[in-house]
Design an enzyme around this catalytic site. Sequence first.
Site, PDB file in Angstrom:
ATOM      1  N   GLU A  12     -34.585  37.628 -41.357  1.00  0.00           N
ATOM      2  CA  GLU A  12     -34.984  37.244 -42.715  1.00  0.00           C
ATOM      3  C   GLU A  12     -36.494  37.377 -42.950  1.00  0.00           C
ATOM      4  O   GLU A  12     -36.930  37.446 -44.098  1.00  0.00           O
ATOM      5  CB  GLU A  12     -34.475  35.821 -43.020  1.00  0.00           C
ATOM      6  CG  GLU A  12     -32.943  35.786 -43.080  1.00  0.00           C
ATOM      7  CD  GLU A  12     -32.351  34.401 -43.201  1.00  0.00           C
ATOM      8  OE1 GLU A  12     -31.305  34.267 -43.872  1.00  0.00           O
ATOM      9  OE2 GLU A  12     -32.878  33.434 -42.609  1.00  0.00           O
ATOM     10  N   ASP A 196     -22.050  37.288 -47.763  1.00  0.00           N
ATOM     11  CA  ASP A 196     -20.609  37.073 -47.540  1.00  0.00           C
ATOM     12  C   ASP A 196     -20.082  36.133 -48.623  1.00  0.00           C
ATOM     13  O   ASP A 196     -20.845  35.642 -49.449  1.00  0.00           O
ATOM     14  CB  ASP A 196     -20.376  36.457 -46.153  1.00  0.00           C
ATOM     15  CG  ASP A 196     -21.062  35.112 -46.001  1.00  0.00           C
ATOM     16  OD1 ASP A 196     -22.217  35.088 -45.523  1.00  0.00           O
ATOM     17  OD2 ASP A 196     -20.488  34.081 -46.413  1.00  0.00           O
TER      18      ASP A 196
HETATM   19  N1  ADE Z   1     -25.430  31.816 -44.902  1.00  0.00           N
HETATM   20  C1  ADE Z   1     -24.887  32.995 -45.242  1.00  0.00           C
HETATM   21  N2  ADE Z   1     -23.550  32.891 -45.327  1.00  0.00           N
HETATM   22  C2  ADE Z   1     -23.241  31.609 -45.023  1.00  0.00           C
HETATM   23  C3  ADE Z   1     -22.022  30.898 -44.921  1.00  0.00           C
HETATM   24  N3  ADE Z   1     -20.847  31.479 -45.155  1.00  0.00           N
HETATM   25  N4  ADE Z   1     -22.075  29.585 -44.574  1.00  0.00           N
HETATM   26  C4  ADE Z   1     -23.276  28.999 -44.340  1.00  0.00           C
HETATM   27  N5  ADE Z   1     -24.441  29.633 -44.408  1.00  0.00           N
HETATM   28  C5  ADE Z   1     -24.439  30.929 -44.744  1.00  0.00           C
END
Ligand code: ADE
Length: 228
Positions: A12, A196
Amino acid sequence: MTIGIMGAMVEEIEPILEYYKEYEIVEYASNKFFIVQNEDKKLVIAYSKIGKVFASITAVTMIEKFGSEKILFSGVAGAINEQLKIGDLIVATKLCQHDVDITAFGHPFGYIPEGKVFIEADKGLIEIAKNVSSDLNIELKDGVIATGDQFIADSAKKEWIKNNFHADALEMEGASVAVVCDSLNIPFLILRAISDSADMDASFSFDEFLKTSAKVSAEFIISMVKKL
Ligand code: ADE
């Protein structure tokens, strides 16, 4: 002006370090802080490691040891709002801790006595982010970000967070940075690009899109720094 720029994972902040190229490294509190002198601005850049505790340590260190006057967080998030797709950017208007539960004592989820369920991000920094997005013609959504010490990969849990907090995205650090900055009166901004959808495919999607989405967020932050 001294600006703290933080992420949770090395991916990041890597694009930011690659952009500035030259930095001094200061080791402190079991972490590395990358110090960049960028014209009249001093940038303190670090990744905290994952989760609320490490993010809090890094935010406090950036403010109390390195004198950061603003904190910008760059990273990735899981989408809750169905309009958010992989690579989309969201800036937090307010943040909450979805894993705080002392409801046994009659408190709402996310509430700690003498604290608040939601902490608002700095309106001035959000306005600057909106200006950058329109200048660069990049879409920037805004919304509620929910934070907890859990990687969410479960649609039922995601629905629960959506229903309880009206959250648009979730991640594992933003609200803790918000608590630190709110307590110390430091303006902050939490920016995330979607990696995601926090469902059963989340871990695969995260692994696939971490780097590209982190880069989308990091490049936006670099553009923002020029406006501060
Ligand atoms: N950061 C990126 N995706 C995530 C997720 N599914 N749960 C927690 N933190 C995240």
